[in-house]
Design a protein around this motif. Structure first.
Motif, short mmCIF file in Angstrom:
data_model
loop_
_atom_site.label_atom_id
_atom_site.label_comp_id
_atom_site.label_asym_id
_atom_site.label_seq_id
_atom_site.Cartn_x
_atom_site.Cartn_y
_atom_site.Cartn_z
N LEU A 151 0.86 -6.72 -11.56
CA LEU A 151 1.54 -5.46 -12.07
C LEU A 151 1.66 -4.28 -10.95
O LEU A 151 2.45 -3.55 -11.13
N GLN A 152 1.09 -4.61 -9.82
CA GLN A 152 1.29 -3.74 -8.70
C GLN A 152 2.70 -3.79 -7.88
O GLN A 152 3.44 -3.14 -7.54
N ALA A 153 3.19 -5.14 -8.35
CA ALA A 153 4.51 -5.41 -7.70
C ALA A 153 5.69 -5.31 -8.74
O ALA A 153 6.69 -4.81 -8.55
N THR A 154 5.29 -5.23 -10.27
CA THR A 154 6.36 -5.23 -11.02
C THR A 154 6.04 -4.11 -11.95
O THR A 154 6.94 -3.96 -12.74
N GLY A 155 5.11 -3.48 -11.80
CA GLY A 155 4.97 -2.26 -12.80
C GLY A 155 5.57 -1.39 -12.93
O GLY A 155 6.29 -0.92 -14.04
N PRO A 156 6.41 -0.81 -11.94
CA PRO A 156 7.41 0.34 -12.18
C PRO A 156 8.75 -0.50 -12.95
O PRO A 156 9.40 0.28 -13.49
#
Length: 509
Positions: A151-156
């Motif tokens: 989610l840190q890579a895809t969250g935005p």
């Protein structure tokens, strides 16, 4: 509802829409509410399946571990990731096509009537995905941590997609609101929808990513550690694998060491030889024995490369050149002495674990291994020692060896600590703190560029990887956004979504 509204978009040619035996119109408020309930169920199944697709893509980073586990348990080799992706693709395709057709009916003013076959298939889809999530939670719980990191890579970007998807729901929602006579139901649905939208609009307040930073704040690229060499390009734990790892610019060759029955340390990961050699053909009556039960002469008779070409543990095997295929087929189990000599000539470090840790003669294994290291002439600073057993003896006999710990730091640890942990066990905040305290952190096993990017932005020192040929080519993380740019994207997306929703309600009225 005695009359079906004409389709203002010109996409319907009468009262019935063209759906397979299944989606037709029927007058009456009861039927309308019944169809809306199934539309909601269809939408939830689609979301459920979409979330599973996301998880399936995330766990691909670690799926080789699952393949190895199945082989150890069933002696059956198959790339189960293909089965996972094909099954997931079928489920998501079915639910998404059905949802798209249902949305078309809504836009054309047609009520939804699902055929019983579709209802049964949707229920089965939900049950299959629920079973998959349950199995993941029971047998592979650490992947929940992987999903959190992802989610840190895809969250935005997930935020943008979620806002877009919910915005599209404004059209069928407006149709439902204007065709429902129950004021209480209308108010409830509107409150739920706008509560969800407000939560999505404000979601970036809780989205954190180490890659939201200025370019000049980016830490140096993590060094690469070859997991058993370069196992996507050569048979694991062989001299060819070591050579391929050197060509990938790895700084450390990571391997596993066992000691033969006659006292020769050699490279081998599994406790038995069935996965990576032809022991079943050469010694069928002894194939199930522990690797340490064979003497060095027996081990030298085994083929340690043909399995790689036959089973194709990674898709990259298909792209090997004829020369590489020939070299792979000729690989034998290397001794630790041979591996140390190759590492010394290539000027790379070697990091290894000594297995099996529960062996009754483990102390002798340590002494024999140390003896080979000291006799090899390799600079001791190029040797990274992982085993915890008898570590103090190792420090006394070979004080120049670099010690790497498979745990987090303790209060009484010496300065210059090296730690080696699964990537799920370290948060971005911990990695940053360790980096500030000059503690070297190596995380394993990192194969996917998205994961490598997150750890790079976090400031990890090095990563152990199967895919050195992929990570070698990465010159920068997949994405890097200054916080001001991300803030502007967030505000624009939310404002555009809000205007589209208002326009949808006005248009449907």
């Amino acid at each position: 509802m005695s009359k079906v509204p004409a389709c203002s978009h010109g996409c319907c040619m009468g009262k019935e829409a063209a759906l397979p035996q299944g989606l037709s119109s029927q007058p009456g408020i009861g039927r309308f509410l019944y169809d809306c309930s199934w539309f909601l169920f269809l939408f939830l199944v689609f979301l459920f399946t979409l979330v599973w697709l996301y998880f399936a893509i995330i766990i691909l980073n670690d799926f080789h571990n699952f393949n190895e586990f199945i082989f150890r348990e069933r002696k059956l080799w198959l790339d189960w990731s293909l089965v996972l992706l094909i099954a997931t693709a079928v489920l998501i395709s079915y639910s998404s096509v059905l949802l798209l057709l249902a949305l078309c009916l809504q836009l054309c003013g047609q009520p939804l009537k699902l055929h019983w076959v579709h209802k049964v298939l949707l229920i089965l889809t939900a049950l299959v995905v629920a079973a998959a999530f349950t199995g993941l939670g029971i047998k592979w719980a650490e992947e929940w941590k992987s999903a959190r990191i992802s989610l840190q890579a895809t969250g935005p970007f997930l935020h943008i997609g979620a806002v877009g998807g919910m915005t599209l729901l404004a059209w069928p929602l407006a149709s439902f609101i204007y065709h429902t006579h129950s004021t209480g139901l209308r108010v409830f649905v509107l409150l739920v929808f706008w509560a969800a939208m407000i939560a999505l609009y404000l979601a970036p307040l809780g989205i954190t990513s180490p890659c939201i930073m200025e370019q000049n704040q980016l830490p140096p690229k993590p060094a690469l550690v070859g997991h058993r060499g370069a196992p996507m390009l050569a048979p694991e734990n062989t001299l060819m694998s070591l050579r391929k790892a050197v060509e990938c610019d790895v700084q450390v060759f990571e391997t596993d060491v066992m000691v033969s029955a006659d006292g020769v340390p050699f490279l081998m990961h599994d406790e038995d030889l069935t996965r990576t050699t032809n022991v079943q053909a050469v010694f069928p009556e002894r194939a199930a024995l522990n690797s340490t039960a064979f003497n060095w002469t027996d081990l030298q008779q085994l083929d340690a490369g043909s399995w790689f070409l036959e089973r194709r543990p990674f898709p990259t095997v298909q792209s090997l050149s004829p020369d590489d295929r020939k070299e792979a087929a000729e690989q034998r189990i290397p001794s630790l002495e041979q591996a140390l000599e190759a590492a010394k000539q290539s000027n790379i470090s070697i990091m290894f674990d000594l297995r099996p840790e529960n062996h009754s003669d483990y102390q002798n294994f340590v002494n024999v291994t140390l003896g080979v290291i000291l006799q090899s002439g390799i600079p001791l600073q190029q040797v990274l020692w992982l085993p915890d057993g008898f570590r103090e003896d190792v420090k006394q006999q070979a004080p120049g060896v670099q010690h790497v710990y498979g745990r987090k730091r303790l209060e009484n640890d010496e300065p210059g600590l090296h730690v080696n942990l699964p990537y799920q066990d370290m948060s971005s905040e911990e990695i940053r703190q360790y980096r500030q305290d000059n503690i070297s952190v190596n995380l394993y096993v990192v194969n996917e560029p998205w994961l490598f990017s997150v750890l790079w932005c976090s400031g990890v020192s090095s990563v152990t990887t199967n895919a050195c040929q992929v990570l070698k080519e990465m010159k920068h993380p997949i994405w890097l956004l200054p916080s001001s740019t991300y803030f502007m994207i967030w505000i624009v997306v939310d404002c555009v979504s809000f205007l589209i929703i208002i326009w949808a309600f006005v248009l449907m009225k």
